[in-house]
Write a protein that holds these residues in place. Structure first.
Motif, PDB file in Angstrom:
ATOM      1  N   GLY A 195      24.206 -10.051  -1.998  1.00 47.22           N
ATOM      2  CA  GLY A 195      23.098 -10.956  -1.699  1.00 47.22           C
ATOM      3  C   GLY A 195      22.030 -10.898  -2.770  1.00 47.22           C
ATOM      4  N   TRP A 196      21.205 -11.914  -2.789  1.00 53.43           N
ATOM      5  CA  TRP A 196      20.125 -11.971  -3.768  1.00 53.43           C
ATOM      6  C   TRP A 196      18.981 -12.807  -3.194  1.00 53.43           C
ATOM      7  N   GLY A 197      17.783 -12.549  -3.667  1.00 58.52           N
ATOM      8  CA  GLY A 197      16.633 -13.306  -3.197  1.00 58.52           C
ATOM      9  C   GLY A 197      15.553 -13.358  -4.252  1.00 58.52           C
ATOM     10  N   ILE A 198      14.762 -14.419  -4.236  1.00 58.33           N
ATOM     11  CA  ILE A 198      13.642 -14.561  -5.163  1.00 58.33           C
ATOM     12  C   ILE A 198      12.496 -15.226  -4.419  1.00 58.33           C
ATOM     13  N   SER A 199      11.291 -14.841  -4.742  1.00 56.11           N
ATOM     14  CA  SER A 199      10.121 -15.446  -4.103  1.00 56.11           C
ATOM     15  C   SER A 199       8.967 -15.468  -5.094  1.00 56.11           C
ATOM     16  N   SER A 200       7.946 -16.219  -4.762  1.00 56.11           N
ATOM     17  CA  SER A 200       6.720 -16.257  -5.559  1.00 56.11           C
ATOM     18  C   SER A 200       5.541 -16.329  -4.600  1.00 56.11           C
ATOM     19  N   ASP A 201       4.796 -15.226  -4.501  1.00 55.83           N
ATOM     20  CA  ASP A 201       3.657 -15.247  -3.584  1.00 55.83           C
ATOM     21  C   ASP A 201       2.404 -15.830  -4.244  1.00 55.83           C
ATOM     22  N   ALA A 202       2.396 -15.876  -5.604  1.00 53.88           N
ATOM     23  CA  ALA A 202       1.279 -16.484  -6.342  1.00 53.88           C
ATOM     24  C   ALA A 202      -0.071 -15.969  -5.859  1.00 53.88           C
ATOM     25  N   TYR A 203      -0.105 -14.677  -5.505  1.00 57.17           N
ATOM     26  CA  TYR A 203      -1.336 -14.100  -4.966  1.00 57.17           C
ATOM     27  C   TYR A 203      -2.374 -13.848  -6.046  1.00 57.17           C
ATOM     28  N   HIS A 204      -1.923 -13.339  -7.189  1.00 55.15           N
ATOM     29  CA  HIS A 204      -2.843 -12.941  -8.256  1.00 55.15           C
ATOM     30  C   HIS A 204      -2.081 -12.966  -9.576  1.00 55.15           C
ATOM     31  N   ALA A 205      -2.797 -13.081 -10.662  1.00 55.31           N
ATOM     32  CA  ALA A 205      -2.141 -13.133 -11.976  1.00 55.31           C
ATOM     33  C   ALA A 205      -1.374 -11.858 -12.294  1.00 55.31           C
ATOM     34  N   SER A 206      -1.866 -10.707 -11.835  1.00 60.68           N
ATOM     35  CA  SER A 206      -1.201  -9.453 -12.199  1.00 60.68           C
ATOM     36  C   SER A 206      -1.005  -8.488 -11.040  1.00 60.68           C
ATOM     37  N   ARG A 207      -1.608  -8.746  -9.877  1.00 58.06           N
ATOM     38  CA  ARG A 207      -1.472  -7.837  -8.739  1.00 58.06           C
ATOM     39  C   ARG A 207      -0.588  -8.452  -7.656  1.00 58.06           C
ATOM     40  N   PRO A 208       0.214  -7.617  -6.981  1.00 54.71           N
ATOM     41  CA  PRO A 208       1.051  -8.140  -5.889  1.00 54.71           C
ATOM     42  C   PRO A 208       0.213  -8.373  -4.639  1.00 54.71           C
ATOM     43  N   HIS A 209       0.761  -9.118  -3.718  1.00 52.10           N
ATOM     44  CA  HIS A 209       0.088  -9.313  -2.437  1.00 52.10           C
ATOM     45  C   HIS A 209      -0.093  -7.947  -1.776  1.00 52.10           C
ATOM     46  N   PRO A 210      -1.270  -7.624  -1.265  1.00 53.55           N
ATOM     47  CA  PRO A 210      -1.521  -6.284  -0.725  1.00 53.55           C
ATOM     48  C   PRO A 210      -0.613  -5.888   0.431  1.00 53.55           C
ATOM     49  N   GLU A 211      -0.073  -6.865   1.156  1.00 54.49           N
ATOM     50  CA  GLU A 211       0.838  -6.563   2.253  1.00 54.49           C
ATOM     51  C   GLU A 211       2.305  -6.689   1.841  1.00 54.49           C
ATOM     52  N   GLY A 212       2.527  -6.957   0.570  1.00 54.46           N
ATOM     53  CA  GLY A 212       3.885  -7.036   0.061  1.00 54.46           C
ATOM     54  C   GLY A 212       4.681  -8.222   0.570  1.00 54.46           C
TER      55      GLY A 212
END
Length: 227
Positions: free
Chosen positions: A75-92
């Motif tokens: 399996g494989w998956g891809i997503s884009s949360d577009a939360y911040h230019a360099s930081r991940p979404h705080p809740e992942g």
């Protein structure tokens, strides 16, 4: 009948001055020279050279050439949360979505995963975000699921990381040995999962997942199954 399909996939990064200077100016590097993912006293990341390439092909192609199949892409998956230019979404959320997509493609539930090689950069924003993502996907089982960051030994190989860590995960499956999260010293109350901090751990593994994230909120997950 369609012709057998085969391709080479890979990634590479060699540390060079321009990007080194950018990370340095952002004060992103570990002050003590050690990457300590999920450890309370972590101080940042380090860059590393890395190159890896895999042959990805259909079952028909592998059988036709008598290939020694090392693993199956389940399996494989891809997503884009577009939360911040360099930081991940705080809740992942983005990482969780990529992992859930990989499981959906595989037609499997969270209980089917035996080990996760996480992105694990050794930064506070990444470590807490990934811990949240793992809890989101695996629920109560997350506390007992082995996860580790091999960037603790290789450094961050940037655009090479996905391929390098896919190979490491493949080797873990075939050798029954989970790579550790090295350099761990002090538990972080916000990162309370099983990070395999005691050293390489023998284990019977059938399926393992590897995750990666990048600037701009792009997240990927790859689920490998032992051949």
């Amino acid at each position: 009948m369609d012709a057998p399909t085969r391709c080479c996939v890979g990634g590479a990064y060699l540390v060079e001055r321009e990007l080194f200077a950018k990370f340095d100016s952002a004060r992103a590097f570990a002050k003590d020279g050690f990457v300590r993912p999920f450890s309370k006293d972590r101080t940042g990341l380090l860059l590393g050279d890395g190159v890896a390439c895999l042959v990805l092909e259909s079952e028909e192609s592998a059988a036709a050439r008598g290939a020694n199949v090392l693993a199956r892409v389940a399996g494989w998956g891809i997503s884009s949360d577009a939360y911040h230019a360099s930081r991940p979404h705080p809740e992942g959320r983005g990482t969780a979505q990529a992992m859930e997509s990989a499981l959906q493609v595989a037609g499997l539930g969270p209980d089917a995963v035996d080990y996760v090689n996480v992105h694990g950069t050794g930064t506070a924003s990444n470590d807490t975000s990934e811990t949240g993502a793992l809890r989101r996907v695996f629920g109560d089982r997350a506390a007992h699921l082995p996860v580790s960051s091999t960037k603790s030994t290789t450094g961050h190989t940037l655009e090479g990381a996905g391929a390098v860590e896919a190979v490491i995960t493949l080797l873990a499956l075939n050798h029954g040995l989970i790579p550790p999260t090295a350099n761990f010293t002090t538990p972080d109350p916000e990162c309370d999962l099983d990070y395999v901090t005691e050293g390489a751990r023998p284990a019977s593994l059938r399926r393992a997942m590897t995750t990666n994230s990048a600037f701009g909120g792009v997240n990927t997950a790859l689920l490998l199954e032992r051949a």
